[in-house]
Every structure is written in C-alpha cells, then in structure tokens.
Motif scaffolding. Structure first.
Motif, PDB file in Angstrom:
ATOM      1  N   ILE A  57       3.262  26.542  30.916  1.00  0.00           N
ATOM      2  CA  ILE A  57       3.624  27.252  29.556  1.00  0.00           C
ATOM      3  C   ILE A  57       5.101  27.938  29.884  1.00  0.00           C
ATOM      4  CG2 ILE A  57       1.547  27.746  28.512  1.00  0.00           C
ATOM      5  CD1 ILE A  57       1.441  30.524  29.665  1.00  0.00           C
ATOM      6  N   VAL A 115       7.125  28.957  26.471  1.00  0.00           N
ATOM      7  CA  VAL A 115       7.262  27.985  25.146  1.00  0.00           C
ATOM      8  C   VAL A 115       5.806  27.347  24.901  1.00  0.00           C
ATOM      9  CG1 VAL A 115       9.742  27.173  25.675  1.00  0.00           C
ATOM     10  CG2 VAL A 115       7.750  25.810  26.654  1.00  0.00           C
ATOM     11  N   ASN A 116       5.856  26.702  23.808  1.00  0.00           N
ATOM     12  CA  ASN A 116       4.446  26.008  23.415  1.00  0.00           C
ATOM     13  C   ASN A 116       4.991  24.621  23.674  1.00  0.00           C
ATOM     14  OD1 ASN A 116       6.119  25.115  21.156  1.00  0.00           O
ATOM     15  ND2 ASN A 116       4.806  25.899  19.854  1.00  0.00           N
ATOM     16  N   SER A 117       4.123  23.422  23.609  1.00  0.00           N
ATOM     17  CA  SER A 117       4.460  22.233  24.005  1.00  0.00           C
ATOM     18  C   SER A 117       5.400  21.730  23.084  1.00  0.00           C
ATOM     19  CB  SER A 117       3.005  21.461  23.576  1.00  0.00           C
ATOM     20  OG  SER A 117       2.866  21.221  22.560  1.00  0.00           O
ATOM     21  N   GLN A 163      -3.573  17.243  31.068  1.00  0.00           N
ATOM     22  CA  GLN A 163      -3.803  18.455  30.243  1.00  0.00           C
ATOM     23  C   GLN A 163      -5.142  18.769  30.118  1.00  0.00           C
ATOM     24  OE1 GLN A 163      -1.259  20.449  29.824  1.00  0.00           O
ATOM     25  NE2 GLN A 163       0.286  19.076  30.531  1.00  0.00           N
ATOM     26  N   THR A 192      -4.562  29.237  27.062  1.00  0.00           N
ATOM     27  CA  THR A 192      -3.018  28.802  26.883  1.00  0.00           C
ATOM     28  C   THR A 192      -3.077  27.636  26.718  1.00  0.00           C
ATOM     29  OG1 THR A 192      -2.953  28.646  29.252  1.00  0.00           O
ATOM     30  CG2 THR A 192      -2.480  31.020  28.471  1.00  0.00           C
ATOM     31  N   GLN A 193      -3.637  26.671  27.288  1.00  0.00           N
ATOM     32  CA  GLN A 193      -3.442  25.326  27.173  1.00  0.00           C
ATOM     33  C   GLN A 193      -3.596  24.820  25.743  1.00  0.00           C
ATOM     34  OE1 GLN A 193      -3.185  22.300  29.468  1.00  0.00           O
ATOM     35  NE2 GLN A 193      -2.317  23.999  30.352  1.00  0.00           N
ATOM     36  N   TYR A 221      -0.512  27.324  23.304  1.00  0.00           N
ATOM     37  CA  TYR A 221       0.810  26.803  23.307  1.00  0.00           C
ATOM     38  C   TYR A 221       0.676  25.244  23.215  1.00  0.00           C
ATOM     39  CZ  TYR A 221       1.327  31.522  24.729  1.00  0.00           C
ATOM     40  OH  TYR A 221       1.070  32.800  24.784  1.00  0.00           O
ATOM     41  N   GLN A 222      -0.479  24.680  22.843  1.00  0.00           N
ATOM     42  CA  GLN A 222      -0.375  23.331  22.165  1.00  0.00           C
ATOM     43  C   GLN A 222      -0.014  22.238  23.186  1.00  0.00           C
ATOM     44  OE1 GLN A 222       2.345  23.147  18.414  1.00  0.00           O
ATOM     45  NE2 GLN A 222       1.366  25.391  18.429  1.00  0.00           N
ATOM     46  N   PHE A 223      -0.587  22.350  24.621  1.00  0.00           N
ATOM     47  CA  PHE A 223      -0.122  21.487  25.406  1.00  0.00           C
ATOM     48  C   PHE A 223      -1.310  20.390  25.557  1.00  0.00           C
ATOM     49  CE2 PHE A 223       2.501  24.954  27.361  1.00  0.00           C
ATOM     50  CZ  PHE A 223       3.394  24.242  27.510  1.00  0.00           C
TER      51      PHE A 223
END
Lengths: 614, 363
Positions: free
Chosen positions: A57, A224-226, B228, B247-248, B251-253
């Motif tokens: 992140i 940041v986000n992805s 991921q 968080t994964q 935050y759109q991982f």
C-alpha cells in the motif's frame, strides 16, 4: 468364514451409497489440507505476509537525480543540464491497447517510435513502473497531449533533466553521451535503482564516470490503492545531485585542435608529459552528443554506425594506424640499447636496400647520400633504419617498443580503449602461424608492416622521450588519478641524444618537421608518413591510397610541458599536413601559458653543431 | 402445508438453519467491508434466494425430477440466448438483462444439470445398469453447456458442470470396459485436445495456468491474483485485522475480492479463528447434504442429494484451495459466499432441495 475380497470390495465401494461415503472421506482429506494450509499461511508465515501487505500500500516512485556537470580544467562548463518534457506510460494502467495510438497521433509521431520503448523496457519491468515513451516534447506536443490526458490514466507528462552538450560537438568522443537505459543495462546493479527515463552514460566520460555523475534518485512515497490513486502523501526523500567532474582538458586547446582538424579524418592528442594529464583529445569526424542522447530513429542510428567515415569511433584511443617514421625513435633507442648504433659513424644512403631478392626504396629518390644518425632522424632516412633494423631483428625492436607502452592499453579513463600491435617472432607464430621473414624487419624498423598504434599511445611515447624515460599514465579526471611517472627502463643519456635530433627535425630548415617550427616556443618532434594498404573512409575505392600523416612532438624543448600527437588519415606528407595542426596547438599552449613558461633558452640552435653542416 | 414445512425445519433441523444463516450473515459482513452497496445488493439476493428456496420446498421433489428435461432444456436455451444477445461485462458475455436486474443462466445450469442427470440416469425411479449409450448421453448433456459456458468465458462454472457429471458417473458406477475405453481414448486424444483447448483458451486463462506453475514469475501480472490472495490471507494472523483493517481489500489490491476471493477477504479480517468457524459451518452443510443422500429412502432422493453434495463439496474445496494458492485460479465461486445473485439463488435453491428430500421422503 472370512470375507472374500470381492464381497469386501462390494461392501466398501460396490454400491452407490458406499461410493458416496468414499467421496465424503475424500472431502475430509481436502478439508484437512485447507485447514493445514490456512494454518501455515495465516499463522506460521503471518509476519512475512503482513510485511508484504504493508509494502503493497506504500507506493514508492523514484525521483530522477540531476546528473553532475562536467567542466574543463579551468572550470569552464562543458556539459550541464536543462529541463525537457517527457511523456511516460504506466503499462499496468493503460486500459485499451489502442490508447498509445491516440497519444502517437496527438504527438504527430509514428506509433512505432513509442512502441519501441514499451517493447524493450515494458517487457522486463513490472507493469506499475513508468516507462519513458518520448523525451524532448515541444510545447505544441505537450499542449496537444495534455488535452487528452484526462482520459488516459496510463500516461503522464513529466519534466525531466536533459543533458546539454557544447556547441559544434566539441569534444564529442571524449565526453560521450547519455541515453535511456536498455533492458541489458538493468542487469548491472549500477542501474537497478534508477527510474526509467534517467539518462545513463553510454560512452566517453559520461560512461566511464557514470556512477559518480549519476547521483542518487530520491523517493516519493505515497499511500495508494491498487489503482495508484493517492490516499495520503508520505515523507519524501529528495534526490541527491550527481557529483560534478573536472577534466584535465583545456577547452582552448581542444577547440584549436578540432578547428585545425577541420573536416579531415584524424585525431589530436595533447598531453602533459609531467603528470599524464590530457589537455586535448580530439577526433574527427564527430557525432552530436545532444542528438545521440535523445531517442533517435533506428535509421539514423544505423546511418551513424555504418557511416564510411566511422563518426562513432574515437580515433585518438580506438584508431589503429601504422606509426610510420615516428617509430624510428624506438628503433634508435633499441639500437643504443643493443650497442649496435654508433651516433657518430657515417652512413651511405643510396636510396636502395636489398634483403635477399627484395628491394626497399627510400622515400627520397636517389637517397640522402652520406649522413650520421642525427641527419637520418632529421630527414627521416629510411635506408639508415632498414640497415639498423636488420642488425637488431624484430624481437629487440619490439622489446623497446613495449617498454614505451606500445602494444598495450594506456589505461586512460575512457571506455573501450584499444591497443595497437607490436609484432615479433613469437607474435607472428601465435597469430599468423608463420615464421618471421627477414624481409619483414625493414618495414618494422620504420614503423610499417604489422605494427599499429593509437595516437594516444604515440603521445605517451613522445612524453616518455621528453621526460628522459619517465612514462606517464594518461588520464582525463583532474586530481584524482595517478599522476606519477614510471621509468621505462632505458638509460637517461640516450634520451638526450635522440631529443636533440628531434629538435632539429623541427628547427632545422630542411628538417621534415620544419612546418611546425615556432620562433618563440622550442618544439621537438618527429614526422611520419605511413603508407597504408588502402584508403579509408569516403575515398575507399581510389586506386592509390594516400599515406597517413603523423606529427608527434613536445615543447618547450628544455622543460617539456606538452606533447602533441596529430594523425590525419590519408593526409599525405606528415610534416606538411599533420605538422600545422600540431603547431597551432603548441601556439595556443604558448599563448595561454606565456606568463608561466620559462623564457626560451637563447640557443634554440641544435645541440650538436655538426648536424646542420651536413 | 406451508407452516408444516417451517415447523419441520425449525424443530428437526435448527442446526442446519443456524449454520445457513450464520454463513449468510458472514457473507453480508464481509461484502460490507468490501463495499457497502454490494452488501446491500447481496442482502436482497439472499432474501430472493430464501423466497425461491421456500417456493422449492412447496413442491415435492419428484415433481422437479419429472420435469427435469424441460427445466434443462429451458436453461440450455437461455445459454444460447446469452451467446447470441448476452450482456457484456468485463470482457465476458455471461448475463441476460431481465428488467432492472441481470441473470446468469450458467449458474442455473448447475441445478438444471443435477436435476437432468438424476432423471436421465434412473428409469421410473429405479437404478438401471450403466450402458455406453447412457454414458454418452449424460456426457453430452454436461459437455454441451460446459462448452457454451467456457466460451463466455467462464471456465469455473464449466469445470463445475463437468465435476457434477463426474460425481454422477462415480456414484452410478461404470463398467470397467467403458472406463478403460474412455480412459485410453481420452489419453490418446489428450495431446490433441490440449492443443485445441490451449489455442482456444483466452489469454488471461492461459496466464492463470502459467501463473499457477510459478506464481512469483510475474508478481504484477499473471501470478498477481494468487500472490495478493495469499498475502491477504497471511496478513490475517490468529484473530484477523478486523472489519476495517483489511488493507489488501480496502486499497483494492485483491481484484475479485467480492467474488472468487471473498474467502481471502474474510480470513484477512477474521483471522485463523474466524476461518475455522466458517470452515466448520461449511463442513456441517456439506455433511448435512451427504447425510441427506445416505438417509434418503429412494434412488431419486439419493442421486438428487448426491448431486447437491458434489456441487457444494467441490465448489468449496476448489475455491478454498485456489484462494490458498494450492490450485490454479479457475474462477469457481465459494457457494453462499461469493457475490452474485444467480449463484446465491442456485445455492439456496439446492439447499432447499435437500430439505425437500428429507421432508417429503418422511411422509
């Protein structure tokens, strides 16, 4: 009584219900795998993955550092930085493949030019790393692209530092150029931390001292986000500017050397024999470092690489030429060393020399008549040195040549230096698989045949002569490199003799180097007119090649401070063609250093009065 | 009759009801952490699914089986409609718009195939010996929709259909002769089939297979999902990061966090302890399905319940092992958990079939 195998089998798996039980058993096995794997990942390796999640992140974007400046020895700036606009692509954020075509049409450039960057770097870098597509955008291009950027999240424009090189391509080979790094460069750990789009040295000083000039990239850290959308800005690390570099070059001498070369193919080396500092290192034809530092078309690059006059070659360090008569200095020293040369013994030059059935001619029809060593050097009599060479043989000459540093790299701080060839019996056997023929010795004695040198090697050799056998280590970085001299291992008394002969080459009215003569600055040196097998460059196909012209000399005679070596490819007579180039460099040296030079000695006349009477 | 069914369930199977509602609640909480709007929509789908389940409970299961061929044909026709007029989303053509919502016929095919195979492999409610013709017909019934669905592209659902067929063949038993011939034939054709399959696979499907072989080969590209997902699960620890701490996901991982990887999201938030709770509930449902099959008195009930068992059992195992990086990313959703209306309705509907079998068999 016991169950036979068939009924056992049927009771276990024979009926559909039994098989369903088997399936449920399979489920429990799979279920255990899930639990165990979950335990391993989530409990045992928890810390490891937690650290990875944190890294996910925080997005770190490197900020390109400003490259160090390059100045000449007096602080005159040769290379500095300016701003330019560059277009970047983040491959992972490009939504549609055709977007790059829109960008290309906005820029008005063929799309292939942009694709080249993505294809080379985009395949080896992770897709979130921005890749430079095109640098040096015009304001019009920036304006047109900028209007579309709102719908192209994978592209952005950034101001990048740009290298600015001197006008007229001054010292092009010496300075080199920078370029965006290639996938191949990524293998080198030196470049791994650099953001793409940062220039890295590709040749010359820029490459040699790349690690010094580069500086350290800064780091912009964002949460940041992805999608790369910033949530929060974190503390950033500013970039560290590259170290600036001071060269030993004197830009005034460099400019004179290049102006005097004009549009001829050749090289000029000016060297301080006392410490090995190079005062000028010119090579023509040159390229434009500014042009090469930008992304250029493949066609233009191919033109440069395959141009008949090889503009990318630094002739001073990479050009291999027969030294011609300049090499007679080595033959003479070898003669002294082997006690086979008496400077006072007179010699009859009839213009012809026989080895077996082979006849060698002097450059002067009819020969020079009766002369001593002094006159033989002054007028560059070939027959004298043929005779001496036959007495010495190739091995003795080669030995002294190597003492003077020929046949090996000088160790100059430039990439891709080449060394010439000093042949002897062993060399010929090893590389040509043939014995040495007696007829090959006379050409070698006058610097022809297999023998090749670079202009830098010749300047270094002349420096060693000027310093009475103390050879220097040529270098371009001021102050930091080895400035001490090393002995070549030849007796000092022999040098005095040769030097006085060399003085007359220039000073005596009939000396071959007389065109170099300056009344106010005592120069000594040797000309060379080296016959070549073929013309090089544009006149390649002409029938009779013109000889390569050499002049290598030093001054002032009494306390040498500068050596100048000039080579002009297919120039013709050494004294007349190469000589004036050297003279103007000496003149500029005198003009710029007049106040610090010792007054010219009253007797600039030859040290050996007998010489001019002949 | 309606109150009779409800009383039956609450009285006799309170544990089943609790497990089901527990999973549905977990599902809503997890989706809420990903995106509250999604949770709201999923909640509506859960209610619709429960209504459909109630409707299924009203009709005795033999009636479904009697009309299985019609149901199957209808869903197959819908699949063709998808091929011709389907709604495109994220590069896949899977949906048909019906008014303001969209349905995914491929999910309904799962239930339709279970019904169809049960009807097809039995004669008048009696088990009949497996013949080559029967085998071929069943295979065709599974392969035709599987190919249509795989082309959407939706490899996961296609794989599920083939697995359901395999479960039926396993239970039905197959003569060693037919098995040997099909095995040898299959092996002989494998290189050809693989070649054809590989050239017809979409690039992202190929990438997933490549990534499975070596997930770290390209962390940002092919193996991205797997890595991921494992990072998300691994950062959970014993008790998880809490609902807002993932968080994964936040935050759109983790792409597909609400669909195929919802189990990863759940474990990141609830930790190993929460995961064990979920696994227990899920295992109970699957065990309940298997018990239903084993305790059913007639063949129809047995095969029907077995089909549902196979669907839940393999859907659960494949999804969980995929999330944990043991299996390649094939896109099989977690039953009752992954976001999607059609899948939710089908899952609840098939669970309703189980109760249906138990309830009507008792009478």
């Amino acid at each position: 009584m016991a169950l036979d195998s068939r009924s056992l089998k049927r009771s276990l798996l024979g009926t559909p219900r039994a098989r369903l039980r088997g399936l449920v058993l399979l489920f429990w096995v799979g279920f255990s795998v899930v639990v165990i794997r979950l335990y391993v990942v989530e409990v045992i390796k928890h810390r490891h993955y937690l650290a990875l999640a944190r890294e996910n992140i925080v997005k770190s974007t490197p900020i390109p550092p400003l490259r160090g400046e390059i100045t000449d020895r007096n602080g005159v700036v040769l290379v500095h930085n300016g701003p330019e606009f560059a277009l970047f692509e983040i491959p992972g954020e490009v939504r549609r493949p055709q977007e790059i075509r829109w960008v290309a049409s906005d820029l008005g450039v063929p799309v292939d030019r942009l694709l080249r960057s993505t294809r080379s770097l985009g395949f080896v870098l992770p897709s979130h790393v921005p890749i430079p597509l095109l640098a040096g955008l015009s304001m019009a291009q920036v304006g047109r692209v900028n209007m579309d950027l709102y719908r192209l999240p994978g592209f952005f424009i950034q101001i990048m530092p740009k290298r600015i090189y001197p006008e007229n391509n001054l010292a092009a080979h010496l300075l080199g150029y920078v370029g965006s790094f290639t996938p191949g460069d990524l293998k080198s750990s030196l470049y791994r931390h650099l953001p793409p789009g940062t220039g890295v040295g590709k040749s010359g000083i820029e490459k040699e001292y790349d690690s010094l000039l580069q500086g350290t990239p800064g780091m912009r850290r964002q949460l940041v986000n992805s999608h790369g959308v910033m949530i929060k800005r974190l503390r950033e690390k500013p970039p560290g500017e590259g170290q600036s570099l001071r060269l030993t070059i004197d830009v005034r001498l460099q400019a004179v050397a290049e102006r005097m070369l004009g549009d001829r193919r050749g090289a000029v080396v000016a060297l301080d024999p006392r410490n090995g500092e190079l005062l000028a290192l010119a090579s023509h034809p040159a390229y434009s470092p500014g042009e090469l530092s930008q992304a250029m078309s493949t066609a233009r690059w191919n033109d440069l690489v395959h141009a008949p006059d090889h503009p990318l070659t630094n002739r001073a360090t990479q050009g291999l030429y027969p030294p011609g008569s300049v090499f007679k200095i080595v033959t003479t020293m070898s003669g002294f060393q082997e006690n086979k040369l008496d400077p006072d013994k007179s010699f009859q030059c009839g213009g012809l020399f026989h080895v077996g059935s082979v006849i060698f001619h002097d450059w002067k029809k009819g020969g020079h008549g009766t002369l001593h060593l002094h006159r033989a050097i002054e007028q560059s009599c070939d027959i004298f040195f043929y005779t001496l060479g036959m007495k010495l043989g190739p091995d003795a000459i080669a030995r002294v040549a190597r003492d003077f540093g020929l046949g090996e790299k000088t160790g100059i701080d430039l990439p891709a230096e080449l060394s010439g060839v000093v042949p002897d019996r062993q060399w010929k056997k090893k590389y040509l698989h043939a014995p040495w023929f007696p007829g090959e010795t006379p050409p070698m004695a006058i610097g022809q045949g297999y023998l090749t040198v670079t202009p830098l090697e010749m300047a270094r050799l002349m420096g060693a002569v000027a310093m009475d056998g103390e050879i220097s280590h040529p270098h371009l970085r001021l102050g930091k490199t080895l400035t001490s001299l090393s002995p070549v291992g030849l007796p000092v008394k022999n040098f005095a003799l040769v030097k006085s002969d060399l003085r007359d080459v220039v000073a005596a009215p009939h000396g071959t180097g007389h065109p170099v003569n300056l009344s106010f600055f005592a120069i000594a040196g040797k000309t060379g007119t080296a016959q070549v097998v073929s013309n090089r460059g544009v006149n390649k196909d002409k029938k009779r090649p013109k000889a390569d012209s050499w002049f290598v000399g030093f001054g002032p005679f009494d306390s040498p401070r500068i050596v100048v070596a000039v080579l002009i490819e297919n120039g013709g007579d050494g004294g007349d063609v190469a000589g004036p180039v050297a003279r103007e460099v000496f003149r500029m040296y005198y003009v710029t250093h007049a106040s610090t030079l010792p007054p010219p000695s009253p007797s600039v006349a030859p040290a050996r009065p007998g010489g001019s009477s002949l | 009759m309606k109150s009779e069914v409800v009383t039956y369930i609450v009285k006799i199977h309170p544990l089943f009801l609790a497990a089901l509602l527990g999973i549905l609640g977990i599902d809503l909480l997890t989706l809420y952490s990903v995106n509250p709007y999604l949770a709201m929509k999923q909640g509506i789908w859960e209610l619709v699914g429960l209504l459909v389940a109630g409707g299924i409970l009203m009709i005795p299961y033999p009636l479904f089986v009697k009309n299985a061929r019609f149901i199957y044909g209808l869903v197959l026709a819908l699949l063709f409609v998808v091929v011709l007029f389907g709604h495109r989303s994220h590069g896949a053509r899977r949906w048909i718009g019906v008014g303001w919502f969209q349905i995914q016929p491929s999910e309904f095919m799962i239930l339709a195939l279970i019904l169809f195979l049960t009807a097809y492999l039995l004669r008048n409610g009696k088990d009949v010996p497996m013949t080559s013709g029967l085998f071929a017909g069943g295979a065709l019934a599974a392969l035709l929709p599987a190919v249509l669905i795989a082309r959407q592209p939706d490899l996961g659902t296609a794989v599920e259909l083939l697995i359901i067929f395999a479960v039926y063949i396993l239970l039905k038993g197959i003569s060693s002769k037919v098995l040997t011939i099909s095995l040898i034939g299959g092996l002989a054709f494998f290189p050809v089939a693989w070649e054809v399959l590989w050239t017809h696979l979409h690039e992202f499907q190929k990438d997933r297979i490549r990534a499975f072989v070596d997930p770290s080969s390209d962390p940002s590209g092919m193996g991205y999902h797997t890595i991921q997902s494992i990072v998300a699960v691994g950062s959970g620890g014993w008790f998880g990061q809490g609902l807002s701490g993932a968080t994964q996901v936040r935050y759109q991982f983790l792409p597909g966090a609400q669909t195929d990887f919802v189990f990863a999201v759940f474990t990141e938030e609830w930790g190993f302890a929460g995961a064990l709770l979920f696994l227990t509930l899920m295992a109970y449902l699957i065990w309940f399905a298997a018990r239903t099959a084993l305790e059913s008195r007639d063949q129809v009930g047995f095969y029907l319940a077995s089909g549902v068992t196979g669907f839940f059992l393999f859907g659960f195992l494949i999804n969980a092992l995929m999330v944990l990086g043991v299996l390649p990313v094939v896109g099989v959703p977690m039953p009752l958990m992954s976001y999607g209306g059609s899948a939710m309705i089908v899952a609840l509907g098939s669970l309703a079939l189980l109760l249906n079998i138990r309830f009507y068999a008792k009478r």
